[in-house]
Design a protein around this motif. Structure first.
Motif, short mmCIF file in Angstrom:
data_model
loop_
_atom_site.label_atom_id
_atom_site.label_comp_id
_atom_site.label_asym_id
_atom_site.label_seq_id
_atom_site.Cartn_x
_atom_site.Cartn_y
_atom_site.Cartn_z
N PRO A 1 0.83 -1.21 0.00
CA PRO A 1 0.00 0.00 0.00
C PRO A 1 0.86 1.26 0.00
N VAL A 2 0.29 2.34 -0.49
CA VAL A 2 0.96 3.63 -0.38
C VAL A 2 1.10 3.97 1.10
N PRO A 3 2.27 4.44 1.55
CA PRO A 3 2.43 4.77 2.97
C PRO A 3 1.35 5.75 3.44
N VAL A 4 0.96 5.62 4.71
CA VAL A 4 -0.12 6.43 5.26
C VAL A 4 0.30 7.89 5.37
N VAL A 5 -0.70 8.75 5.44
CA VAL A 5 -0.45 10.19 5.57
C VAL A 5 0.34 10.46 6.84
N ASP A 6 1.42 11.21 6.70
CA ASP A 6 2.28 11.53 7.85
C ASP A 6 3.12 12.74 7.48
N ARG A 7 3.12 13.74 8.35
CA ARG A 7 3.85 14.98 8.08
C ARG A 7 5.29 14.96 8.59
N ALA A 8 5.69 13.94 9.28
CA ALA A 8 7.05 13.90 9.84
C ALA A 8 7.71 12.59 9.47
N THR A 9 9.02 12.64 9.29
CA THR A 9 9.77 11.45 8.98
C THR A 9 11.17 11.58 9.55
N GLU A 10 11.90 10.47 9.56
CA GLU A 10 13.27 10.46 10.07
C GLU A 10 14.14 9.73 9.06
N VAL A 11 15.30 10.29 8.77
CA VAL A 11 16.25 9.67 7.86
C VAL A 11 17.66 9.94 8.37
N ASP A 12 18.40 8.88 8.65
CA ASP A 12 19.80 8.98 9.11
C ASP A 12 19.96 9.90 10.31
N GLY A 13 19.01 9.87 11.24
CA GLY A 13 19.10 10.71 12.44
C GLY A 13 18.59 12.12 12.26
N TYR A 14 18.14 12.47 11.06
CA TYR A 14 17.55 13.79 10.81
C TYR A 14 16.03 13.67 10.90
N GLU A 15 15.43 14.63 11.61
CA GLU A 15 13.98 14.69 11.67
C GLU A 15 13.51 15.79 10.73
N VAL A 16 12.59 15.46 9.84
CA VAL A 16 12.10 16.42 8.86
C VAL A 16 10.58 16.47 8.94
N ARG A 17 10.04 17.68 8.95
CA ARG A 17 8.60 17.87 9.05
C ARG A 17 8.14 18.79 7.92
N VAL A 18 6.96 18.52 7.38
CA VAL A 18 6.38 19.38 6.36
C VAL A 18 5.14 20.06 6.93
N ASP A 19 5.05 21.37 6.75
CA ASP A 19 3.88 22.16 7.15
C ASP A 19 3.34 22.89 5.92
N GLY A 20 2.03 23.08 5.90
CA GLY A 20 1.37 23.68 4.76
C GLY A 20 0.45 22.66 4.12
N GLU A 21 -0.29 23.11 3.10
CA GLU A 21 -1.30 22.26 2.47
C GLU A 21 -1.02 22.09 0.99
N LEU A 22 -1.39 20.92 0.49
CA LEU A 22 -1.35 20.69 -0.96
C LEU A 22 -2.68 21.15 -1.55
N ARG A 23 -2.63 22.11 -2.44
CA ARG A 23 -3.83 22.64 -3.06
C ARG A 23 -3.61 22.77 -4.57
N THR A 24 -4.68 22.60 -5.32
CA THR A 24 -4.58 22.74 -6.76
C THR A 24 -4.31 24.19 -7.16
#
Length: 331
Positions: free
Chosen positions: A206-229
């Protein structure tokens, strides 16, 4: 997470499966002071404007549906890569404006493959003259259909117009390849897409679930804002061990690159951030801001490339679109 050294002008991003992490996304070393390929034009327009009427950032050109012409390698934002004749999103077609993506093979075995392809022009011959897009003549994106794997790489072009790179695609499945190009004779950016199958037992995910935060190699990254057409700002914030990262390094003439793919049809959006390194006003983190418009409603995977401590990493998120804003008028 695997780290591999860059060889020559080819950016290697390998994709070994991780036991506790669905993404097949890895980091690679980006040597400091890496010289660009001699055939790449100087890229003066690292920041870009969208085609929806927003003013361009410093050093940018205002874009539109047909993409502004490239000059000296600078180009309008190809955030939506809209089709010029049908208004289609980028990456959905193997041919556009007389140009075609010609893969040497569309079926390969799992593992390391010698991936070769050509861009054919309106006369049917391989194209050898391109304007640079962010320091490269061609950006190659490879993604699994379920959006659980992503590679952003830069092949080498041989004299006859054949592009060559080694890809490491360890798992059987359905893949899509995208090429961001600006053929010099065309004078604008287009994105071509084609299917690639990796043979073997295929277990769809399945496509990964909706999530605004992720971790890669000890870095925490967050996305804020909305996807709009109709477009909106997305801000991606990078932290390490809880502390803001304020010394992001330029990678391909920007502090970040964002590729967005829609689940279901893989409509393609490639966005470059507001501002540019060295412009005197754009901070080098922890926030990287993009003005982003998506081609329609749906669920999207977002892949952010960022560089820190001489390594490029990719952070991935899933977001759903937000309904279009309406403005009530008082009478």
């Amino acid at each position: 997470m695997t780290t591999t050294a860059e060889t020559g002008h080819t950016t290697q991003v390998n994709g070994a499966a991780q036991p506790h992490h669905a993404e097949q996304i890895t980091a690679h070393v980006e040597p400091g002071g890496h010289a660009e390929h001699g055939s790449h034009a100087a890229h003066s327009g690292s920041a870009h404007a969208l085609h929806d009427g927003h003013e361009p950032q410093r050093g940018a050109h205002k874009g539109h549906d047909g993409h502004a012409e490239n000059g000296g390698g600078a180009h309008a934002d190809h955030s939506a890569h809209a089709g010029h004749d049908a208004g289609l999103p980028g990456g959905l077609r193997i041919t556009q404006d007389g140009y075609a993506l010609d893969l040497d093979t569309t079926i390969a075995a799992p593992g390391r493959i010698d991936f070769r392809f050509r861009i054919l022009g309106p006369d049917g011959s391989a194209v050898t003259e391109f304007d640079a897009i962010h320091d490269r003549e061609l950006h190659l994106i490879v993604a699994r259909r379920e959006l659980t794997g992503f590679w952003h790489v830069h092949p080498q072009r041989e004299a006859d117009g054949t592009w060559v790179i080694q890809l490491d695609l360890p798992e059987a499945g359905a893949y899509r390849v995208f090429t961001d190009i600006a053929p010099r004779a065309l004078g604008r950016t287009i994105t071509l897409g084609a299917d690639l199958a990796i043979a073997g037992h295929y277990a769809p995910q399945p496509v990964p679930v909706v999530d605004r935060a992720t971790e890669v190699d000890g870095y925490e990254v967050r996305v804020d804002g909305e996807l709009r057409t109709e477009g909106d700002l997305l801000t991606l914030t990078v932290r390490k061990n809880g502390e803001p990262v304020t010394d992001l390094q330029p990678y391909l003439a920007a502090f970040g690159h964002l590729v967005i793919l829609r689940a279901g049809d893989l409509a393609y959006v490639h966005v470059h951030p507001n501002g540019e390194p060295g412009d005197g006003i754009t901070p080098s983190g922890p926030e990287v801001t993009f003005h982003t418009a998506v081609p329609g409603p749906g669920t999207y995977r977002l892949f952010l490339d960022f560089k820190h401590n001489d390594v490029v990493r990719t952070a991935a998120f899933t977001l759903a679109t937000t309904p279009q804003q309406t403005h009530e008028h008082q009478h």
